[in-house]
Design an enzyme around this catalytic site. Structure first.
Site, PDB file in Angstrom:
ATOM      1  CG  ASN A  73      21.811 -51.956   0.902  1.00 46.07           C
ATOM      2  OD1 ASN A  73      22.499 -51.073   1.428  1.00 46.07           O
ATOM      3  ND2 ASN A  73      21.364 -51.880  -0.342  1.00 46.07           N
ATOM      4  CD  GLU A  74      25.358 -58.998   2.651  1.00 40.04           C
ATOM      5  OE1 GLU A  74      24.205 -59.454   2.818  1.00 40.04           O
ATOM      6  OE2 GLU A  74      26.189 -59.564   1.915  1.00 40.04           O
ATOM      7  N   PRO A  75      22.300 -57.689   6.179  1.00 36.77           N
ATOM      8  CG  PRO A  75      21.749 -59.824   6.919  1.00 36.77           C
ATOM      9  CD  PRO A  75      22.530 -59.099   5.876  1.00 36.77           C
TER      10      PRO A  75
END
Ligand code: F6R
Length: 636
Positions: free
Chosen positions: A168-170
């Site tokens: 879950n990237e930025p």
């Protein structure tokens, strides 16, 4: 004794009042991993006693490896069965086939599933081989399969340098569920080492969402090493933000971060404890740390700090025990006495307050260098001074470093060789063909041997330039490194014997070594551990009673002011000479292979670091130097 991991409400004590996630700090990643494995094993057993399934959410990456290793040990030692365990992995690269050595499917089987008695149908890992149009449906079923089983009992997490959990990237939302996601550039860079270059790293992945993770009943996040200290600090102490998805864990009321000394080093309770705690043990170390911090806060040098500065910056307790005048002078002297242009000791002088002994005047010195180039990168100026000041300096290169030589470099040497000597050998021709336009690391003995030789000859060129005789340069080629691939072998007695033999042969008065203690998996960490083992073994030998050990830091980090026991200044000319000695390691210039997110060349990074530390000394009110190399004494 295993530390208590039991969840406690964060921020409930004075000391943790700025923290929004419960965390426990361990001496190192090994002891932390053992505690986590124990919690998982206990949960599996508890569920067995209740005749229930145990639903585990699992992570990959470097952080959980020792947890899995320990679970396998518990399985063997204590006969812990995994028959009641159902697992859901957090993520998988997309696209990737399960046979790919870098797939998380391979990782999980290699590190855990192949060694325990889990039923294969109980293993769930997102599939990387789906067609694009199948992904959405597949992700929904992944979610509903977890739900049908009553949710995840225990979720293990790592944290990426982007602050991601799972992938879950930025920008990921708190409501996100299992889905296809685009990987952040930094994440791909971190994976580039394993994939043999960033261009081989998949651009997307399938990951459980933040909401999927938050629905787990218990969450444990592992973070090891200084590289993680910023994201760990942000997640625990800053406000919740989509920029650091791990900060969403502040919303979960049964999450524990399991940390080591490196990853926890920015948390206020550790970094500047006087801001949250009133019961500090004010020894010389904590005083130096606090006063250097105060200089930074106030922009004043040490001898100009006033009582008011102490009081206004939460240090009144420190100033209550000792006059600020005395405090300032005490710390000024301490820092000032670390500075010396005589790293091997100054002959015929009073050494009461010098970092090194004056006698013996001419010392035997070993500089241990994990790879062929750390010697000049990390302590090139000091190395030069030791040689110029007449000490008997030996350099010992611990590993061959052959993985970090690009295929292009190997090809160049083979082509020059074949052309000059008019060689038309079918084996060499085959190898040349393999190397052309190939960015991947090739597991081939001959190629790795050429790479080793390239690095050895570069190292000799550099040490000759510094003024060393060839017989004082030793290449150990420690076997643990010689796997022919990124993942190294386990260390064995052979490695530690080679280390002990060279120390016994040289009988040094001084040993210099790379003290990258916080890096849990890197070659530097293995090399220093091997040295510590040898020191322990040789401790009783007579010659060792005269041996002092100095730790330098690698290309990435610097010692904190309070950790420095010796600071060796470099003049502008010495900086340039050092730069030239680094340049001899040509195969390492312009090499993007292991650079991580820092695009600067090694010499650029280290020059900046050496300049910065001199600047810090200047700000404290010390003399104004161009650059400095710093060392910490290790007492064994
Ligand atoms: C792995 C995963 C990632 C990693 C993170 C840290 O399944 O989902 O979030 O946990 O990238 O990776 P390491 O442990 O290699 O630093």
């Amino acid at each position: 004794m295993i530390k208590e991991l039991t969840y406690k409400k964060p921020g409930s004590t004075q000391e943790t009042r700025l923290e929004k996630i419960h965390n426990v700090i361990f001496e190192n990643s090994k002891s932390g991993s053992k505690a986590v494995a124990r919690e998982i094993a206990d949960l599996i057993k508890y569920k067995q006693s209740k005749k229930q399934k145990c639903i585990l959410g699992l992570a990959t990456g470097s952080s959980p490896i020792t947890v899995y290793e320990e679970l396998v040990n518990i399985h063997k030692r204590e006969k812990l069965s995994f028959k009641n365990v159902i697992t859901f992995n957090l993520d998988e690269y997309y696209p990737i086939s399960s046979e790919n050595t870098e797939s998380y499917y391979t990782f999980m089987h290699q590190h855990l599933f192949d060694h325990v008695d889990i039923n294969k149908e109980n293993i769930n890992i997102p599939r990387g081989d789906l067609k694009k149009n199948e992904i959405e449906k597949y992700c929904k079923s992944y979610e509903s399969n977890i739900e049908k089983l009553g949710g995840i009992d225990f979720q293990l997490l790592g944290i990426g340098r982007t602050g991601h959990i799972g992938f879950n990237e930025p920008g990921s939302s708190i409501n996100s569920i299992t889905r296809l996601i685009k990987l952040d550039y930094l994440t791909r860079e971190d994976a580039s080492k394993a994939f043999g270059g960033i261009y081989n790293v998949p651009k997307t992945a399938i990951t459980m969402g933040v909401s999927t993770i938050l629905s787990a009943k218990r969450i444990v996040l592992l973070a090891w090493g200084e590289n993680k200290k910023d994201v760990v600090y942000e997640s625990i102490e800053s406000s919740i933000s989509q920029n650091i998805t791990a900060s969403f864990l502040q919303k979960h009321n049964n999450t524990t971060f399991v940390l080591d000394m490196g990853s926890s080093s920015r948390i206020t309770r550790i970094d500047s404890p006087w801001l949250v705690d009133s019961n500090i043990d004010w020894d010389i170390n904590s005083k130096t740390r606090a006063i250097a911090w105060l200089c930074n806060q106030t922009g004043k040098s040490l001898l100009r700090l006033s009582l008011r500065d102490y009081i206004q910056n939460h240090l009144s307790e420190l100033a209550a025990n000792q006059s600020t005048h005395d405090l300032n002078i005490e710390i000024f002297n301490r820092v000032q006495r670390t500075i010396t242009g005589w790293p091997g000791g100054k002959p015929n002088s009073d050494d009461t307050y010098r970092p090194e002994r004056a006698k013996p005047e001419k010392k035997r010195v070993i500089i241990f260098s994990p790879h062929p180039d750390d010697d000049v990168i990390s302590m090139g100026g000091t190395f030069q001074r030791l040689v110029d000041q007449g000490h008997d300096v030996h350099v010992v290169y611990q590993t061959s470093g052959n993985i970090a030589v690009s295929n292009d470099s190997v090809l160049k040497f083979l082509e020059v060789y074949s052309d000059i000597f008019d060689v038309n050998d079918s084996h060499i021709n085959d190898v040349k063909n393999k190397l052309i336009n190939n960015n991947e690391i090739i597991e081939d003995k001959f190629i790795r041997e050429v790479a080793t030789k390239i690095r050895e000859k570069e190292a000799l060129a550099a040490t000759r330039y510094v003024g060393l005789k060839d017989e004082n340069v030793h290449f150990l080629r420690l076997p643990f490194y010689e796997s022919g691939k990124i993942v190294k072998n386990k260390t064995s007695k052979h490695d530690s014997d080679l280390m002990s033999q060279i120390i016994t042969k040289i009988k040094p008065h001084q040993i210099y070594a790379a003290g990258d203690l916080a890096d849990p998996h890197g070659t530097h960490a293995v090399c220093i551990k091997l040295l510590f083992q040898s020191l322990k073994k040789l401790k009783k030998e007579k010659f060792m009673s005269n041996c002092w050990v100095w730790l330098y830091r690698g290309a990435w980090h610097e010692w904190e002011i309070n950790e420095i026991d010796m600071a060796v200044p470099l003049s502008p000319q010495q900086v340039i000479k050092k730069r030239k000695s680094i340049f001899f390691h040509k195969s390492q210039n312009n090499s993007v292979m292991f650079q991580g997110d820092d695009k600067r060349e090694f010499w650029e990074r280290v020059e900046e670091r050496n300049r910065d530390i001199a600047k810090q000394y200047r700000k404290l009110g010390m003399a104004d130097y161009q650059a400095m190399e710093t060392f910490r004494r290790y007492h064994f």
